[in-house]
Design an enzyme around this catalytic site. Structure first.
Site: not given
Ligand code: ZN
Length: 270
Positions: A2-3, A110
């Site tokens: 995600p940016e 993750r």
């Protein structure tokens, strides 16, 4: 990963569902994500009203009177607002239960994300020393020009330095440099003030456009089945090494700059 636009879209998606609600209970299904989750966090948050959902860089803050829950989505995290009885899926690590029978559920396969605590009136060490928000008035060409004098680092690495400006990741740096016609390899200290004005405007345009696009995928962040919706947009530079420049037709060049894949047009960007 995600940016900033994805995180801002998540914030806007959560805000109407979470702000103003009182937190009923917090369930931690693990003791840590990237870092340990403060074990006292459930008791600190229980009974508190969420006053606001803010974003700083790529962190989300759920503000309550005693302090803020500080969340980062890491590489793979997502947040959804769901009915409390929605069956758990793999990697659903945290539930923040709300007083309307729903939960804010944090999933992170993750586990590079985090859930930390910032006491009211404090600035968490992770947020200290960050540069201005790219969409704020504090970020402009003059800011980039002043900070860059004497710097030999490539302008792309300079633009991605979180102490200079937050949230300009690899994709958006490449796109903004293309839009502004600035070569990513040029030493940051050798870019003129006028060109930094163009570059700052390009950063705002590229990020603003991505956030606008995100508006159409907001439902993905709150539906039980919706995977987080990362934006596919028309990219001019990123990921297009060797392909023809959309402006002049020359083959785009590709190289590593500061360990990050970088693509640019040798004719349009100088
Ligand atoms: Zn070109």
């Amino acid at each position: 990963m995600p940016e900033l636009p994805e995180v801002e879209t998540t914030r806007r998606g959560l805000l109407p569902h979470v702000a103003g609600r009182t937190i009923a209970a917090v369930t931690l299904r693990r003791a840590d994500l990237r870092w340990p989750i403060p074990p006292e966090l459930p008791q600190w948050l229980a009974g508190q009203r969420v006053e606001d959902v803010r974003r700083r860089a790529k962190y989300l803050l759920l503000d309550t009177a005693p302090g803020s829950a500080l969340l980062h989505l890491g590489m793979s995290g997502s947040l959804r607002v769901l009915p409390a009885d929605t069956p758990l899926r793999a990697h659903d690590h945290v539930d923040i239960g709300l007083d309307d029978g729903r939960v804010l559920r944090f999933n992170d396969p993750r586990r590079f994300g985090c859930l930390l605590w910032q006491p009211a009136g404090d600035v968490h060490p992770l947020l200290a020393g960050l540069g201005p928000e790219p969409l704020s008035d504090a970020f402009d060409g003059g800011h980039l020009y002043r900070l860059s004098r004497g710097r030999k680092a490539p302008v792309k690495a300079f633009l991605m330095d979180q102490a200079v400006v937050v949230g300009v990741g690899n994709i958006y740096a490449a796109e903004a440099l293309f839009m502004a016609g600035v070569s990513p390899l040029r030493a940051a200290g050798k870019v003129s003030r006028d060109r930094y004005v163009l570059l700052a405007d390009a950063v705002k345009a590229v990020l603003g456009h991505a956030i606008e696009r995100g508006g159409t995928t907001l439902r993905d962040f709150i539906s039980p089945d919706g995977a987080p919706g990362y934006f596919e947009q028309e990219l001019n530079a990123y990921g297009r090494g060797g392909a023809p420049c959309r402006r002049c037709g020359r083959a785009l060049r590709q190289a590593l700059i500061g360990q990050r894949a970088s693509v640019w047009c040798p004719a349009c960007q100088r």
